[in-house]
Design an enzyme around this catalytic site. Structure first.
Site, PDB file in Angstrom:
ATOM      1  N   HIS A 115      43.154 -85.480 -15.007  1.00 38.26           N
ATOM      2  CA  HIS A 115      42.096 -86.489 -15.100  1.00 38.26           C
ATOM      3  C   HIS A 115      40.976 -85.858 -15.927  1.00 38.26           C
ATOM      4  O   HIS A 115      40.167 -85.086 -15.401  1.00 38.26           O
ATOM      5  CB  HIS A 115      41.591 -86.886 -13.711  1.00 38.26           C
ATOM      6  CG  HIS A 115      42.623 -87.597 -12.895  1.00 38.26           C
ATOM      7  ND1 HIS A 115      43.071 -88.868 -13.218  1.00 38.26           N
ATOM      8  CD2 HIS A 115      43.315 -87.231 -11.788  1.00 38.26           C
ATOM      9  CE1 HIS A 115      43.991 -89.250 -12.331  1.00 38.26           C
ATOM     10  NE2 HIS A 115      44.160 -88.270 -11.464  1.00 38.26           N
ATOM     11  N   GLU A 173      46.714 -81.603  -3.722  1.00 39.52           N
ATOM     12  CA  GLU A 173      45.289 -81.232  -3.651  1.00 39.52           C
ATOM     13  C   GLU A 173      44.932 -80.378  -2.431  1.00 39.52           C
ATOM     14  O   GLU A 173      43.932 -80.629  -1.767  1.00 39.52           O
ATOM     15  CB  GLU A 173      44.421 -82.499  -3.680  1.00 39.52           C
ATOM     16  CG  GLU A 173      44.674 -83.357  -4.901  1.00 39.52           C
ATOM     17  CD  GLU A 173      43.816 -84.620  -4.950  1.00 39.52           C
ATOM     18  OE1 GLU A 173      43.124 -84.917  -3.964  1.00 39.52           O
ATOM     19  OE2 GLU A 173      43.848 -85.308  -5.993  1.00 39.52           O
ATOM     20  N   GLU A 191      49.009 -87.137 -13.994  1.00 36.20           N
ATOM     21  CA  GLU A 191      48.079 -88.256 -13.781  1.00 36.20           C
ATOM     22  C   GLU A 191      47.081 -88.376 -14.938  1.00 36.20           C
ATOM     23  O   GLU A 191      45.896 -88.654 -14.723  1.00 36.20           O
ATOM     24  CB  GLU A 191      47.317 -88.077 -12.452  1.00 36.20           C
ATOM     25  CG  GLU A 191      48.226 -87.895 -11.250  1.00 36.20           C
ATOM     26  CD  GLU A 191      47.491 -87.831  -9.914  1.00 36.20           C
ATOM     27  OE1 GLU A 191      46.294 -88.191  -9.863  1.00 36.20           O
ATOM     28  OE2 GLU A 191      48.117 -87.423  -8.926  1.00 36.20           O
ATOM     29  N   ASN A 227      50.849 -80.431  -6.548  1.00 36.03           N
ATOM     30  CA  ASN A 227      50.071 -81.238  -7.502  1.00 36.03           C
ATOM     31  C   ASN A 227      48.572 -81.064  -7.250  1.00 36.03           C
ATOM     32  O   ASN A 227      48.131 -81.138  -6.101  1.00 36.03           O
ATOM     33  CB  ASN A 227      50.458 -82.719  -7.279  1.00 36.03           C
ATOM     34  CG  ASN A 227      49.996 -83.643  -8.384  1.00 36.03           C
ATOM     35  OD1 ASN A 227      50.195 -83.355  -9.567  1.00 36.03           O
ATOM     36  ND2 ASN A 227      49.399 -84.769  -8.009  1.00 36.03           N
ATOM     37  N   ASP A 281      44.537 -89.297 -17.574  1.00 36.82           N
ATOM     38  CA  ASP A 281      43.675 -90.354 -18.098  1.00 36.82           C
ATOM     39  C   ASP A 281      42.398 -89.675 -18.576  1.00 36.82           C
ATOM     40  O   ASP A 281      42.141 -88.519 -18.240  1.00 36.82           O
ATOM     41  CB  ASP A 281      43.406 -91.496 -17.100  1.00 36.82           C
ATOM     42  CG  ASP A 281      42.835 -91.047 -15.757  1.00 36.82           C
ATOM     43  OD1 ASP A 281      42.334 -89.905 -15.640  1.00 36.82           O
ATOM     44  OD2 ASP A 281      42.891 -91.850 -14.804  1.00 36.82           O
TER      45      ASP A 281
HETATM   46  C1  XIL Z   1      44.050 -92.999  -6.529  1.00 34.48           C
HETATM   47  C2  XIL Z   1      44.515 -94.400  -6.892  1.00 34.48           C
HETATM   48  O1  XIL Z   1      44.605 -94.503  -8.280  1.00 34.48           O
HETATM   49  C3  XIL Z   1      43.566 -95.428  -6.340  1.00 34.48           C
HETATM   50  O2  XIL Z   1      44.083 -96.728  -6.542  1.00 34.48           O
HETATM   51  C4  XIL Z   1      43.309 -95.185  -4.865  1.00 34.48           C
HETATM   52  O3  XIL Z   1      42.329 -96.083  -4.407  1.00 34.48           O
HETATM   53  C5  XIL Z   1      42.879 -93.753  -4.612  1.00 34.48           C
HETATM   54  O4  XIL Z   1      43.851 -92.867  -5.151  1.00 34.48           O
HETATM   55  N1  XIL Z   1      44.509 -88.005  -7.475  1.00 34.48           N
HETATM   56  C6  XIL Z   1      45.681 -88.453  -6.897  1.00 34.48           C
HETATM   57  C7  XIL Z   1      45.965 -89.904  -6.828  1.00 34.48           C
HETATM   58  O5  XIL Z   1      46.537 -87.641  -6.543  1.00 34.48           O
HETATM   59  O6  XIL Z   1      46.716 -90.259  -5.690  1.00 34.48           O
HETATM   60  C8  XIL Z   1      44.682 -90.718  -6.846  1.00 34.48           C
HETATM   61  O7  XIL Z   1      45.044 -92.080  -6.922  1.00 34.48           O
HETATM   62  C9  XIL Z   1      43.824 -90.303  -8.003  1.00 34.48           C
HETATM   63  C10 XIL Z   1      43.432 -88.853  -7.892  1.00 34.48           C
END
Ligand code: XIL
Length: 423
Positions: A279, A194, A308, A239, A310
């Site tokens: 996401h 990020e 990631e 990422n 969802d």
């Molecule tokens: C999130 C986790 O899922 C949580 O449990 C934590 O509190 C915060 O981080 N992008 C990412 C992940 O790269 O590391 C994040 O994970 C979600 C968003």
């Protein structure tokens, strides 16, 4: 920086105490006994459903064994998996069973972040991350590392300890220690997470993060070079999120990610893949822009991982059936598009069960307080419509004309029909 006096010693990964290892389900302990000295084969061939549970519950027979996500993915030369919580692998048999049955690749959700690994400037605590790696090894699963450099999950001691004078050294030392510990054992690392934030307004799109402030814009290249120095074989990944859609903001951000990758490649930095976090919100429809991005990366010889996935349903009214249908359609449309691309060969969801999704945490909860249903298994470990959408999309890879094609084979520039958005 002082030598670390780690909670676990420098001599390497030792077997965890017995109580921490019950989740290995005994049979796995033998594999674990070889510990991390057992080399993980890299790449993603291998057609194996893995040991999984001995006797699947009848209701799960439709989704286990040869009907599991991992078995279907293996048929198509892919890896499929999820982010995991070490404590649940250890303490909740249904969780461990589902992860073992369904996933061929795991990523610790939080256990490899700075805040988890670095209780003090001179200490490392690898216990939870090690638990995930040992579990994966014993279930014939690969592991992604997430992540080596991020603006979040920074330990409280960081401010005031890390300065402009020592930031590059802290970053280098961290990466050498952490990536070095797991060298040769990981499928891939999210080296930098990020780093782009177009809202910040910098011409290079870089986020105004502590790393940028303290180490300057060269920190990204430094991180990749150091990661390669520490681990010669993990696929090194950049990422990011918010690059999936064709909205003006996401098109901008995707363009800045592409420019960053091009700059790194032009300088000969070792970067192998881009992670598209994915996401999504229910009803999102990623389109041609993302497809072009993936194809352009392919022409550059790079892989793309869905890291990631969802789908939040917080904008939908509360009917479980309706929400599930829209979430599943979002999975289906997105994955069918992405998995038609030969260089997209890894899919991870951010969790396996709705029971532990971060989307039910305070930051992301639905306004009506009802739990979200963003993942392939629900709160009670029953498969959701998203499970079947994900599995169907994996199968659609066959129809896309490259069954089991080797994503690591040399690329053929110009054959993907891509048209760059980023000239
Ligand atoms: C999130 C986790 O899922 C949580 O449990 C934590 O509190 C915060 O981080 N992008 C990412 C992940 O790269 O590391 C994040 O994970 C979600 C968003």
């Amino acid at each position: 920086m002082a030598e670390y006096a780690g909670v676990i010693g420098k001599e390497g990964i030792k077997a965890s105490p017995k109580t921490r290892r019950e989740f290995l389900m005994n049979a796995a302990a033998a594999a674990a006994a070889g510990g991390l000295a057992t080399a993980l084969p890299l790449g993603c061939g291998g057609r194996k459903a893995g040991p999984g549970p001995q006797a699947a519950a009848p209701t799960l027979s439709a989704v286990n064994g040869p009907r599991s996500l991992r078995a279907h993915a293996a048929e198509h030369g892919m890896l499929v998996g999820c982010a995991v919580v070490p404590e649940k692998l250890d303490g909740e048999p249904d969780y461990a069973r589902t992860v073992a049955e369904q996933a061929s690749i795991l990523v610790p959700e939080n256990a490899l972040k700075w805040a988890a690994l670095r209780p003090a400037p001179d200490q490392y605590d690898f216990r939870k991350a090690d638990d995930v790696v040992v579990f994966a090894l014993s279930h014939d699963q690969k592991v992604r590392g997430h992540n080596l450099c991020w603006h979040e999950a920074i330990p409280s001691w960081f401010a005031g300890t890390v300065t402009k004078d020592n930031a590059a050294q802290f970053l280098t030392q961290h990466i050498l220690t952490v990536a070095g510990r797991y060298a040769g054992k990981l499928h891939s690392w999210d080296v930098v997470n990020e780093a782009i934030d177009v809202k910040g307004g910098r011409p290079d799109g870089l986020r105004d993060s502590p790393w940028l402030q303290l180490a300057g814009p060269g920190y990204i290249e430094l991180a990749f070079r150091t990661a390669r120095q520490a681990d010669a074989t993990a696929l090194l990944t950049y990422n990011d999120y918010g690059i999936e859609l064709d909205t003006p903001e996401q098109i901008d951000k995707r363009g800045q990610v592409m420019m960053l990758v091009r700059r790194l490649k032009a300088r000969g930095a070792p970067i192998d893949a881009v992670g598209v976090q994915s996401h999504l919100s229910a009803g999102d429809a990623p389109g041609a822009g993302l497809q072009h991005f993936v194809r352009e990366l392919r022409e550059m010889g790079m892989l793309v991982f869905i890291t990631e996935l969802d789908v939040n349903d917080r904008k939908l009214a509360d009917s479980v059936a309706d929400r599930d249908a829209v979430v599943a359609k979002t999975y289906r449309d997105f994955l069918t598009m992405m998995l038609a691309e030969p260089n997209v060969n890894v899919v991870l969801t951010w969790g396996i069960t709705d029971r532990y999704t971060w989307l039910n945490g305070p930051k992301n909860a639905r306004p009506d307080g009802k739990p979200e249903r963003p993942l392939p298994f629900d709160y009670d470990y029953s498969p959701t419509p998203a499970f079947f959408a994900e599995r169907d999309a994996i199968d659609s890879r066959r129809r896309s004309g490259h069954p089991g094609s080797d994503p690591y084979a040399p690329f053929s520039p110009g054959q993907s029909g891509s048209r760059s958005e980023y000239q």
